[in-house]
Enzyme design. Sequence first.
Site, short mmCIF file in Angstrom:
data_model
loop_
_atom_site.label_atom_id
_atom_site.label_comp_id
_atom_site.label_asym_id
_atom_site.label_seq_id
_atom_site.Cartn_x
_atom_site.Cartn_y
_atom_site.Cartn_z
N SER A 9 0.83 -1.20 0.00
CA SER A 9 0.00 0.00 0.00
C SER A 9 0.87 1.26 0.00
O SER A 9 0.38 2.37 -0.06
CB SER A 9 -0.93 0.01 1.21
OG SER A 9 -0.18 -0.13 2.40
N TYR A 75 -7.94 -10.86 2.00
CA TYR A 75 -7.34 -11.37 0.77
C TYR A 75 -8.27 -12.31 -0.02
O TYR A 75 -7.85 -12.88 -1.02
CB TYR A 75 -6.04 -12.13 1.09
CG TYR A 75 -4.84 -11.26 1.43
CD1 TYR A 75 -4.93 -10.23 2.36
CD2 TYR A 75 -3.60 -11.49 0.82
CE1 TYR A 75 -3.81 -9.44 2.68
CE2 TYR A 75 -2.48 -10.72 1.14
CZ TYR A 75 -2.61 -9.71 2.07
OH TYR A 75 -1.51 -8.94 2.39
N HIS A 89 4.86 -11.72 3.46
CA HIS A 89 4.52 -10.49 4.19
C HIS A 89 5.55 -10.26 5.30
O HIS A 89 6.12 -11.23 5.82
CB HIS A 89 3.11 -10.63 4.81
CG HIS A 89 2.47 -9.31 5.18
ND1 HIS A 89 2.83 -8.60 6.29
CD2 HIS A 89 1.51 -8.58 4.56
CE1 HIS A 89 2.11 -7.49 6.35
NE2 HIS A 89 1.30 -7.44 5.30
N GLY A 90 5.75 -9.03 5.68
CA GLY A 90 6.61 -8.72 6.83
C GLY A 90 5.93 -9.18 8.11
O GLY A 90 4.70 -9.25 8.17
N ASP A 91 6.73 -9.47 9.16
CA ASP A 91 6.12 -10.00 10.39
C ASP A 91 5.50 -8.89 11.26
O ASP A 91 5.06 -9.14 12.37
CB ASP A 91 7.13 -10.83 11.20
CG ASP A 91 8.31 -9.98 11.67
OD1 ASP A 91 8.32 -8.76 11.40
OD2 ASP A 91 9.23 -10.55 12.28
N THR A 122 12.02 -5.17 8.10
CA THR A 122 13.27 -4.39 8.04
C THR A 122 13.06 -3.03 8.68
O THR A 122 12.19 -2.27 8.26
CB THR A 122 13.69 -4.17 6.55
OG1 THR A 122 13.48 -5.39 5.85
CG2 THR A 122 15.10 -3.69 6.42
N ASP A 204 -17.62 29.10 26.49
CA ASP A 204 -17.63 28.97 25.03
C ASP A 204 -18.41 30.14 24.41
O ASP A 204 -19.52 29.96 23.91
CB ASP A 204 -18.27 27.60 24.69
CG ASP A 204 -18.33 27.32 23.20
OD1 ASP A 204 -17.59 27.97 22.43
OD2 ASP A 204 -19.14 26.46 22.80
C1 SPV Z 1 -18.42 22.63 19.65
O1 SPV Z 1 -17.93 21.50 19.76
O2 SPV Z 1 -17.90 23.63 20.15
C2 SPV Z 1 -19.65 22.82 18.89
C3 SPV Z 1 -20.61 21.71 18.80
O3 SPV Z 1 -19.86 23.90 18.40
S1 SPV Z 1 -21.75 21.97 20.05
O4 SPV Z 1 -21.05 22.03 21.32
O5 SPV Z 1 -22.71 20.87 20.03
O6 SPV Z 1 -22.44 23.25 19.80
MG MG Z 2 -18.61 25.44 19.08
#
Ligand code: SPV
Ligand code: MG
Length: 431
Positions: A9, A75, A89-91, A122, A204
Amino acid sequence: MKTVYTCFSTGVIHEGHLNIIREARKYGSVIVGALTDRAMVSFNRFPTLTIEERISLYEGIEGVDRVVVQDDMYYDEVIEELHPDYVIHGDNWCSGPEMIIRQNVISLLESYGGKLIELSYTRNESVIKTDRKLIEKLSMPEYRRKRLKQALNIRPIVKVIEAHSGLTGLIAEKTVVENKGVIDQFDGMWVSSLCDSTDRGKPDIELVDMTSRLRTIEDIMDVTTKPIILDGDTGGLTEHFVYNVRTLERKGVSAVIIEDKTGLKKNSLFGTEVEQTQDTIENFCEKIAAGKRAQLTDDFMIIARIESLILEKGMDDALKRAFAFRDAGADGIMIHSRKKVPDEIFDFCDRFRKEDKDTPLVVVPTSFNSVTEDELAAHGINIVIYANQLMRAAFPAMQRVAEEILKNHRALEVDDLLMPFKEIIRLIDEM
Ligand code: SPV
Ligand code: MG
């Protein structure tokens, strides 16, 4: 001639891969499977090359006879088709979530007498250096920024978890689990205004300014590679928002979500218990459009968040806003709800999807937390954000330990609640 199969990958070939091919050659003709993006992203690093580029990279390795596409981490399909005499495959898959893939290969090979060859992985200086370069590349702004849009094309639903520090970023980055045969990891990180404020012991209310938010983003970016969605609150004044869009874009943030509120913002989970004012459709459209005009790359996304259901303004208002914000240039719509059940979210998404099949839809199932990712995807939702769970897990754990130490006048009693620092340190990469 016998055939030997191995699955790659990687986007960079180092000595470890060359060693596998060299060894494989000794047993027969070598077929390399190129794992698809979809299969890779559930447990591996995000691809740095397209599948076409990876195919030609593997075709160019000396000793490789053929390259096929492997579309699943298991697979079954390739083995049924190729019936290789050997898988090599590598271990490194002998421990951790990938053990289940190893088990799958062993039982498939057993069914027809094929054999598994395991090489010790490796890990010399040059392999470690190449690996680091790859991680560095993934964390560079131009690579990180576009990864959210890329993930939207690959994942049935993009899973994003809150991070508010380097340490929580590392948890978001590195947690990979296996459950009932499915290996999974998060696709990105949400820098929540609520958690970023709470971590500073502040409310907030857009008190923690953009300069401080950028500090959190830097701390997370320093130690991670996954894409970041910033909770941009109301976006502030349009005149300020345009500058912030440029800054976020330049730093490699993938998206900002701004909510259609104005004045002193309070957290949505308070709903109508506190005074909150929704912005007019006209003003908010202008803010979105100004942000889109300021943006310089095609990678960055401005996602409009609708608070109509939170503020009990009704479904029609929510839908009207969604289409207006989309038409103003929003790259996605986040619809929020504080109901215990997801009914109104489903109703909104079903009605939105009737008219718009493409614009990404984002939800934050904090209140309606019994909803599953499959259910969300079935209603056309593209991004799910687990917006505050890491912070809410840490807070009571810390509080309890503080109380117990005070009660017991020593720390012995809390020992069972603590992780040894040796284990925490394991998360942290050394240079
Ligand atoms: C936050 O994570 O600050 C968000 C989502 O705004 S919520 O708290 O649900 O408003
Ligand atoms: Mg928010």
